[in-house]
Design a protein around this motif. Structure first.
Motif, PDB file in Angstrom:
ATOM      1  N   GLY A   1      10.710  32.120  36.509  1.00  0.00           N
ATOM      2  CA  GLY A   1      11.161  33.422  36.020  1.00  0.00           C
ATOM      3  C   GLY A   1      12.252  33.363  34.989  1.00  0.00           C
ATOM      4  N   PHE A   2      12.605  32.157  34.539  1.00  0.00           N
ATOM      5  CA  PHE A   2      13.677  32.049  33.556  1.00  0.00           C
ATOM      6  C   PHE A   2      13.284  32.685  32.225  1.00  0.00           C
ATOM      7  CE2 PHE A   2      15.532  29.729  29.959  1.00  0.00           C
ATOM      8  CZ  PHE A   2      16.877  30.011  30.165  1.00  0.00           C
ATOM      9  N   LYS A   3      12.042  32.487  31.810  1.00  0.00           N
ATOM     10  CA  LYS A   3      11.609  33.015  30.517  1.00  0.00           C
ATOM     11  C   LYS A   3      11.721  34.538  30.476  1.00  0.00           C
ATOM     12  CE  LYS A   3       7.840  32.788  27.141  1.00  0.00           C
ATOM     13  NZ  LYS A   3       7.880  34.217  26.832  1.00  0.00           N
ATOM     14  N   ALA A   4      11.379  35.179  31.584  1.00  0.00           N
ATOM     15  CA  ALA A   4      11.460  36.639  31.630  1.00  0.00           C
ATOM     16  C   ALA A   4      12.904  37.112  31.493  1.00  0.00           C
ATOM     17  CB  ALA A   4      10.850  37.155  32.928  1.00  0.00           C
ATOM     18  N   ILE A   5      13.822  36.411  32.161  1.00  0.00           N
ATOM     19  CA  ILE A   5      15.243  36.767  32.062  1.00  0.00           C
ATOM     20  C   ILE A   5      15.743  36.524  30.648  1.00  0.00           C
ATOM     21  CG2 ILE A   5      17.565  36.135  32.867  1.00  0.00           C
ATOM     22  CD1 ILE A   5      16.291  35.438  35.572  1.00  0.00           C
ATOM     23  N   ASN A   6      15.345  35.422  30.077  1.00  0.00           N
ATOM     24  CA  ASN A   6      15.757  35.074  28.718  1.00  0.00           C
ATOM     25  C   ASN A   6      15.252  36.108  27.712  1.00  0.00           C
ATOM     26  OD1 ASN A   6      17.257  33.057  27.271  1.00  0.00           O
ATOM     27  ND2 ASN A   6      15.340  32.353  26.363  1.00  0.00           N
ATOM     28  N   ASP A   7      13.992  36.553  27.879  1.00  0.00           N
ATOM     29  CA  ASP A   7      13.419  37.530  26.961  1.00  0.00           C
ATOM     30  C   ASP A   7      14.019  38.913  27.154  1.00  0.00           C
ATOM     31  OD1 ASP A   7      11.833  35.537  25.967  1.00  0.00           O
ATOM     32  OD2 ASP A   7      10.048  36.091  27.122  1.00  0.00           O
ATOM     33  N   THR A   8      14.355  39.261  28.407  1.00  0.00           N
ATOM     34  CA  THR A   8      14.859  40.607  28.703  1.00  0.00           C
ATOM     35  C   THR A   8      16.330  40.766  28.348  1.00  0.00           C
ATOM     36  OG1 THR A   8      13.274  40.815  30.533  1.00  0.00           O
ATOM     37  CG2 THR A   8      15.145  42.345  30.507  1.00  0.00           C
ATOM     38  N   LEU A   9      17.152  39.794  28.741  1.00  0.00           N
ATOM     39  CA  LEU A   9      18.599  39.919  28.570  1.00  0.00           C
ATOM     40  C   LEU A   9      19.130  39.177  27.337  1.00  0.00           C
ATOM     41  CD1 LEU A   9      19.742  39.527  32.298  1.00  0.00           C
ATOM     42  CD2 LEU A   9      19.322  41.633  31.016  1.00  0.00           C
ATOM     43  N   GLY A  10      18.298  38.376  26.703  1.00  0.00           N
ATOM     44  CA  GLY A  10      18.730  37.668  25.506  1.00  0.00           C
ATOM     45  C   GLY A  10      19.041  36.204  25.773  1.00  0.00           C
ATOM     46  N   HIS A  11      19.047  35.428  24.685  1.00  0.00           N
ATOM     47  CA  HIS A  11      19.268  33.983  24.804  1.00  0.00           C
ATOM     48  C   HIS A  11      20.675  33.655  25.287  1.00  0.00           C
ATOM     49  CE1 HIS A  11      15.411  32.897  23.126  1.00  0.00           C
ATOM     50  NE2 HIS A  11      15.602  33.719  22.096  1.00  0.00           N
ATOM     51  N   ALA A  12      21.660  34.462  24.919  1.00  0.00           N
ATOM     52  CA  ALA A  12      23.036  34.204  25.375  1.00  0.00           C
ATOM     53  C   ALA A  12      23.118  34.317  26.894  1.00  0.00           C
ATOM     54  CB  ALA A  12      24.003  35.172  24.711  1.00  0.00           C
ATOM     55  N   ALA A  13      22.440  35.349  27.444  1.00  0.00           N
ATOM     56  CA  ALA A  13      22.419  35.499  28.896  1.00  0.00           C
ATOM     57  C   ALA A  13      21.656  34.349  29.541  1.00  0.00           C
ATOM     58  CB  ALA A  13      21.778  36.837  29.270  1.00  0.00           C
ATOM     59  N   GLY A  14      20.572  33.917  28.879  1.00  0.00           N
ATOM     60  CA  GLY A  14      19.829  32.775  29.396  1.00  0.00           C
ATOM     61  C   GLY A  14      20.681  31.523  29.442  1.00  0.00           C
ATOM     62  N   ASP A  15      21.488  31.306  28.409  1.00  0.00           N
ATOM     63  CA  ASP A  15      22.401  30.154  28.407  1.00  0.00           C
ATOM     64  C   ASP A  15      23.423  30.263  29.536  1.00  0.00           C
ATOM     65  OD1 ASP A  15      21.096  29.086  26.253  1.00  0.00           O
ATOM     66  OD2 ASP A  15      22.596  29.697  24.770  1.00  0.00           O
ATOM     67  N   GLN A  16      23.962  31.467  29.749  1.00  0.00           N
ATOM     68  CA  GLN A  16      24.909  31.668  30.851  1.00  0.00           C
ATOM     69  C   GLN A  16      24.262  31.339  32.188  1.00  0.00           C
ATOM     70  OE1 GLN A  16      26.927  35.487  30.879  1.00  0.00           O
ATOM     71  NE2 GLN A  16      26.903  35.574  28.645  1.00  0.00           N
ATOM     72  N   LEU A  17      23.005  31.746  32.339  1.00  0.00           N
ATOM     73  CA  LEU A  17      22.306  31.463  33.591  1.00  0.00           C
ATOM     74  C   LEU A  17      22.148  29.961  33.802  1.00  0.00           C
ATOM     75  CD1 LEU A  17      20.745  32.371  36.073  1.00  0.00           C
ATOM     76  CD2 LEU A  17      18.690  32.555  34.652  1.00  0.00           C
ATOM     77  N   LEU A  18      21.801  29.238  32.750  1.00  0.00           N
ATOM     78  CA  LEU A  18      21.657  27.793  32.873  1.00  0.00           C
ATOM     79  C   LEU A  18      22.972  27.131  33.267  1.00  0.00           C
ATOM     80  CD1 LEU A  18      19.412  27.059  29.756  1.00  0.00           C
ATOM     81  CD2 LEU A  18      18.711  26.981  32.153  1.00  0.00           C
ATOM     82  N   VAL A  19      24.062  27.615  32.690  1.00  0.00           N
ATOM     83  CA  VAL A  19      25.379  27.071  33.040  1.00  0.00           C
ATOM     84  C   VAL A  19      25.691  27.349  34.507  1.00  0.00           C
ATOM     85  CG1 VAL A  19      27.856  27.271  32.630  1.00  0.00           C
ATOM     86  CG2 VAL A  19      26.280  27.223  30.685  1.00  0.00           C
ATOM     87  N   LYS A  20      25.448  28.559  34.971  1.00  0.00           N
ATOM     88  CA  LYS A  20      25.746  28.921  36.361  1.00  0.00           C
ATOM     89  C   LYS A  20      24.854  28.153  37.330  1.00  0.00           C
ATOM     90  CE  LYS A  20      27.293  33.630  35.198  1.00  0.00           C
ATOM     91  NZ  LYS A  20      28.659  33.549  35.737  1.00  0.00           N
ATOM     92  N   VAL A  21      23.593  27.987  36.964  1.00  0.00           N
ATOM     93  CA  VAL A  21      22.687  27.232  37.822  1.00  0.00           C
ATOM     94  C   VAL A  21      23.123  25.768  37.901  1.00  0.00           C
ATOM     95  CG1 VAL A  21      20.333  26.317  37.986  1.00  0.00           C
ATOM     96  CG2 VAL A  21      20.688  28.745  37.521  1.00  0.00           C
ATOM     97  N   SER A  22      23.521  25.204  36.783  1.00  0.00           N
ATOM     98  CA  SER A  22      23.971  23.808  36.789  1.00  0.00           C
ATOM     99  C   SER A  22      25.212  23.646  37.658  1.00  0.00           C
ATOM    100  CB  SER A  22      24.248  23.337  35.361  1.00  0.00           C
ATOM    101  OG  SER A  22      25.370  23.998  34.805  1.00  0.00           O
ATOM    102  N   GLN A  23      26.129  24.609  37.602  1.00  0.00           N
ATOM    103  CA  GLN A  23      27.323  24.557  38.449  1.00  0.00           C
ATOM    104  C   GLN A  23      26.955  24.642  39.919  1.00  0.00           C
ATOM    105  OE1 GLN A  23      29.532  27.850  36.830  1.00  0.00           O
ATOM    106  NE2 GLN A  23      30.445  26.628  35.179  1.00  0.00           N
ATOM    107  N   LEU A  24      25.997  25.513  40.249  1.00  0.00           N
ATOM    108  CA  LEU A  24      25.555  25.648  41.641  1.00  0.00           C
ATOM    109  C   LEU A  24      24.903  24.366  42.126  1.00  0.00           C
ATOM    110  CD1 LEU A  24      25.168  27.498  44.095  1.00  0.00           C
ATOM    111  CD2 LEU A  24      22.975  28.204  43.111  1.00  0.00           C
ATOM    112  N   MET A  25      24.080  23.761  41.293  1.00  0.00           N
ATOM    113  CA  MET A  25      23.434  22.502  41.681  1.00  0.00           C
ATOM    114  C   MET A  25      24.461  21.415  41.947  1.00  0.00           C
ATOM    115  SD  MET A  25      20.027  22.046  39.362  1.00  0.00           S
ATOM    116  CE  MET A  25      18.631  23.172  39.496  1.00  0.00           C
ATOM    117  N   ARG A  26      25.471  21.362  41.113  1.00  0.00           N
ATOM    118  CA  ARG A  26      26.504  20.350  41.293  1.00  0.00           C
ATOM    119  C   ARG A  26      27.275  20.591  42.593  1.00  0.00           C
ATOM    120  NH1 ARG A  26      26.692  15.406  40.125  1.00  0.00           N
ATOM    121  NH2 ARG A  26      26.555  15.641  42.352  1.00  0.00           N
ATOM    122  N   GLN A  27      27.448  21.855  42.970  1.00  0.00           N
ATOM    123  CA  GLN A  27      28.182  22.196  44.187  1.00  0.00           C
ATOM    124  C   GLN A  27      27.400  21.880  45.457  1.00  0.00           C
ATOM    125  OE1 GLN A  27      29.148  26.347  43.737  1.00  0.00           O
ATOM    126  NE2 GLN A  27      30.556  25.996  42.027  1.00  0.00           N
TER     127      GLN A  27
END
Length: 377
Positions: free
Chosen positions: A254-280
């Motif tokens: 579902g990442f593509k849908a979020i990226n298309d709906t909220l924009g690439h900047a929001a998609g980048d933010q999501l990737l950063v937050k997901v990476s932080q969660l994975m590390r935790q």
């Protein structure tokens, strides 16, 4: 203590001598100090020159002060050369080097050169004095260009080598020698300044090399490892051992849908937050990487098939249950996971990723948001 710290001096005075102006990253300091062991030809040339000159002058003026100087040069050479060879080998292997003694011996050698200049100028033998002064001046060039990784050490060694020349020139009461009182301080300043400039260039070069290396191994968006960094870490971690490994290949649903709906900047933010969660949520011993787009890798120690599937499911559940705030909107994202396990064989990252990628493809075909285990080798 880190392995590289074995090359750093322990004594207060020797630490001060090798410190540089400005802020130097901790990971660069051992390399700078290790640079003091380099340029063996310059070292050997300097040792040969000072022994030769002091011996010639001692033969020309065979009095106790000159005999002592020749003995000092021979004794210091016999001490410094083994310290250089053993210290260089120890530093390269990460073992504790006798860097404090090595630095102290270098300072004593500079003092010995200065002592020889002082007594020769006061002897009134201007032929011998000319030879000694030329030798000392030549040595300071080698000191500056061999030790510029530690400019304070350069300053102290040149001052000890040539400073006594200025003092003896004044004490000689020869009018022409008074020029040394002006020339030598300026020369010391110029050579020290050159050492500091070279040191600054060296530090900047080392900073750039490390930054370029970091960028080559690290994903610029999330700060996780990239494919090259993952390969490097796994190579160093396994080091040819047959300890086995488990690789999780994760793709966000579902990442593509979020990226298309909220924009690439929001998609980048999501990737950063997901990476932080994975590390935790992954153990500190696991290696986490982003290899492109919304694809992540977790590299862990070998697990049983049940353990690997349970770990993947916990990761899927954590992601799907965690809301991420993007553009004032709470969104959730799921994940599909392909798992590959290797036991009792060297870890081939490409083979592991290929197996896990096939398992990931099966996970997406069978409904997404699930984990599929590939073959167990």
């Amino acid at each position: 203590m880190r392995q590289d710290d074995g090359v750093l001096p322990r004594w207060t005075v020797t630490r001060w001598l090798v410190e540089c102006a400005g802020v130097v990253p901790a990971e660069i300091r051992p390399s700078l100090v290790q640079g003091l062991y380099g340029s063996l030809p310059i070292f050997l040339g300097g040792v040969f020159n000072t022994i030769l000159v002091s011996s010639i002058v001692a033969l020309r003026i065979p009095t106790p002060p000159f005999l002592i100087w020749a003995a000092l040069e021979i004794g210091l050479a016999a001490l410094r050369l083994p310290l250089l060879v053993k210290g260089s080998r120890a530093a390269q292997s990460g073992k504790r080097a006798h860097i404090d003694l090595y630095i102290l011996a270098a300072v004593c050698w500079a003092g010995s050169v200065g002592y020889g200049c002082f007594i020769t100028l006061l002897s009134g033998d201007w032929l011998a004095a000319t030879l000694v002064m030329l030798s000392a001046a030549a040595m300071t060039g080698g000191v500056a260009f061999r030790n510029f990784s530690a400019p304070r050490l350069v300053m102290v060694m040149i001052t000890l080598s040539l400073g006594p020349c200025a003092i003896a020139g004044v004490m000689s009461r020869e009018l022409i020698m008074f020029a040394t009182a002006l020339q030598i301080p300026m020369y010391i300043y110029a050579m020290t300044h050159a050492a500091y400039r070279l040191n600054a260039m060296l530090v900047q070069t080392m900073r750039s090399e490390r930054e370029n290396g970091r960028r080559a191994r690290q994903d610029t968006l999330t700060g996780l490892l990239n494919r090259a960094g993952l390969e490097d870490v796994i190579t160093r971690r396994t080091d040819g051992t047959n300890s086995g490994a488990t690789l999780f290949y994760i793709d966000l649903d579902g990442f593509k849908a979020i990226n298309d709906t909220l924009g690439h900047a929001a998609g980048d933010q999501l990737l950063v937050k997901v990476s932080q969660l994975m590390r935790q949520v992954t153990p500190a011993t696991d290696v986490v990487a982003r290899i492109g787009g919304d694809e992540f890798i977790v590299f862990a120690d070998q697990m049983t098939p049940d353990e690997a599937c349970q770990t993947a499911q916990r990761l899927i559940d954590t992601l799907s249950c965690t809301p991420f705030l993007l553009n004032n909107t709470n969104v959730t994202v799921a994940a599909s996971v392909g798992i590959s396990i290797r036991s009792g064989a060297p870890c081939d990252l490409s083979a592991l990723m290929l197996e896990a990628d096939r398992a990931l493809y099966d996970a997406k075909l069978t409904g997404r948001s699930r984990a599929v285990l590939a073959t167990v080798a």
